[in-house]
Design an enzyme around this catalytic site. Structure first.
Site, PDB file in Angstrom:
ATOM      1  N   GLY A   1      -2.281  34.936 -28.856  1.00  0.00           N
ATOM      2  CA  GLY A   1      -1.697  35.859 -29.817  1.00  0.00           C
ATOM      3  C   GLY A   1      -1.004  37.073 -29.226  1.00  0.00           C
TER       4      GLY A   1
ATOM      5  N   CYS B   1      -2.880  39.612 -14.793  1.00  0.00           N
ATOM      6  CA  CYS B   1      -4.239  39.131 -14.506  1.00  0.00           C
ATOM      7  C   CYS B   1      -4.560  39.183 -13.029  1.00  0.00           C
ATOM      8  CB  CYS B   1      -4.405  37.700 -14.988  1.00  0.00           C
ATOM      9  SG  CYS B   1      -3.781  37.506 -16.626  1.00  0.00           S
TER      10      CYS B   1
HETATM   11  N1  PLP Z   1      -1.206  31.367 -19.401  1.00  0.00           N
HETATM   12  C1  PLP Z   1      -0.119  32.119 -19.161  1.00  0.00           C
HETATM   13  C2  PLP Z   1       1.156  31.448 -18.760  1.00  0.00           C
HETATM   14  C3  PLP Z   1      -0.173  33.498 -19.303  1.00  0.00           C
HETATM   15  O1  PLP Z   1       0.916  34.247 -19.058  1.00  0.00           O
HETATM   16  C4  PLP Z   1      -1.407  34.092 -19.693  1.00  0.00           C
HETATM   17  C5  PLP Z   1      -1.529  35.563 -19.777  1.00  0.00           C
HETATM   18  O2  PLP Z   1      -0.834  36.301 -19.096  1.00  0.00           O
HETATM   19  C6  PLP Z   1      -2.496  33.264 -19.933  1.00  0.00           C
HETATM   20  C7  PLP Z   1      -2.365  31.906 -19.774  1.00  0.00           C
HETATM   21  C8  PLP Z   1      -3.817  33.828 -20.355  1.00  0.00           C
HETATM   22  O3  PLP Z   1      -3.778  34.232 -21.711  1.00  0.00           O
HETATM   23  P1  PLP Z   1      -4.860  35.286 -22.260  1.00  0.00           P
HETATM   24  O4  PLP Z   1      -4.478  36.619 -21.739  1.00  0.00           O
HETATM   25  O5  PLP Z   1      -4.735  35.193 -23.758  1.00  0.00           O
HETATM   26  O6  PLP Z   1      -6.182  34.821 -21.797  1.00  0.00           O
END
Ligand code: PLP
Length: 395
Positions: A202, A325
């Protein structure tokens, strides 16, 4: 007044007013537990069903193929682990993925390797496009799952998912795509796309953080990741986060309706790319055209991306060096290394990610602010001094 430009929409987006009001309305009025056997529960269940229907309509699938989760990371984990455990029962203990996936996928695959699964990490060309021949060769009759992201979060390169799905299916493997960055950027019709599983989140499309979903094709049963009550047709335990689910349905509808307006975002992106790559010793990372509408990723030689970010932040501009991340780590981006950017150049790259909320004034401000920052930082760089000396000699 000091200027503020948010250009980090690939990390997260600001919740839209329509999304906040749909969510607030739910929090205030429809706060029942959808599993309760009374009027407040029935009301919540009706809203849950309605939200699932709205999402299914946008994605071109059936409502009972949508499973709500807490985020993109959970969806990625569930898809890959759940499908890998299922396919293991058929003697297929091999997973094929790519070197440029998000850590939610890469670390899930690494965890499965620790459990004895074999994983092949396929490479890309210098634009970040998956090498399709290498991918096809990697898929064997032992492959259970193929996991390829729809669009990359750092460099924005978009992959031919339909074609890759056909390759996976031709060898009897399941196909999963992480569409966290693609949703709201490319029109997704799940029936046409043919994937078995797809994840989205989201907070990348102006809904809050903490809500995601996994599409699981009807007829496919993968192993549960979160056991619990009977929620989500007994596939994902935990009382449903209804206000956020309503927010996700609203945000997804708006994001999809606005896809035709992405031409404006693309034009801003291209103006930024043109302006920033005029800076000497700079280079665009990723594909010039097959990239997300708002993604700009440029490398500047001889300086550190982190220092650029600091100066940009002081000027009121929010950007990033790549994946939010992994920003706690000072290692260069695995994506940039995988597409062949040398270690030292990968360190000098920054990502600006635009959304519908950005304006031409934002682009002007970035183009006014960033080149002097690069110049200032280079003046302090011994590496730059060497380049200048070299250039003097060749003049
Ligand atoms: N996959 C991709 C390509 C993303 O860019 C991200 C978040 O940056 C995620 C997965 C992880 O999503 P979430 O932050 O909702 O855990």
């Amino acid at each position: 007044m000091a200027r503020f430009v948010y250009a980090d929409n690939a990390a997260t987006t600001a919740p839209l007013p329509e999304v906040i009001s749909a969510m607030t309305e739910c929090l205030e009025n429809t706060w029942g537990n959808p599993s309760s056997q009374h009027s407040k529960g029935y009301e919540a269940k009706a809203l849950l069903d309605e939200s699932r229907e709205r999402i299914a309509k946008v994605l071109g699938c059936c409502a009972n193929e949508i499973y709500f989760t807490s985020c993109g990371t959970e969806s990625d984990n569930w898809a890959i682990k759940g499908a890998a455990y299922r396919m293991k029962k058929k003697g297929r203990c091999h997973i094929v993925t790519t070197k440029i996936e998000h850590h939610a996928v890469l670390n899930t695959c690494a965890a499965l390797e620790d459990e004895g699964f074999e994983v092949t990490y396929v490479g890309t060309d210098s634009y970040g496009r998956v090498l399709l021949d290498e991918l096809e060769d990697a898929i064997t009759d032992k492959t259970g799952v193929v996991a390829v992201m729809y669009a990359n979060n750092e460099i924005g390169t978009i992959q031919p998912i339909k074609e890759i799905t056909e390759m996976a299916h031709a060898k009897g493997a399941l196909m999963f795509t992480d569409a966290v960055q693609a949703v709201g950027n490319v029109d997704i019709n799940l029936k046409e796309l043919g994937v078995d599983m797809l994840s989205l989140s989201g907070h990348k499309i102006h809904a809050p953080k903490g809500i995601g979903l996994l599409y699981i094709r009807r007829g496919l049963s993968i192993v549960n990741l979160i056991d619990g009550g009977g929620q989500e047709r007994r596939k994902r335990g935990g009382t449903e986060n209804l206000p956020y689910i309503v927010a996700l349905a609203t945000a997804l509808e708006i994001a999809t309706e606005r896809i035709p307006e992405l031409d404006r975002v693309r034009a801003m992106r291209d103006r930024l790319i043109e302006g920033l790559t005029k800076i000497p010793y700079s280079k665009l990372n990723g594909h010039p055209t097959e990239r997300l509408a708002g993604n700009v990723n440029v490398g500047f030689e001889c300086i550190e991306g982190e220092s650029i970010l600091m100066w940009l932040d002081m000027a009121g501009i929010c950007a990033s060096t790549g994946s939010a991340c992994s920003s706690a780590s000072l290692d260069p981006s695995h994506v940039l290394l995988a597409i062949g950017v040398p270690h030292e150049k990968a360190h000098g790259s920054i990502r600006l990610s635009l959304s519908h909320e950005n304006t031409e004034d934002d682009v002007d401000y970035i183009l006014e602010t960033l080149p002097p920052i690069v110049e200032r930082l280079r003046k302090m760089s011994p590496l730059w001094e060497e380049i200048e000396k070299r250039e003097q000699l060749t003049k």
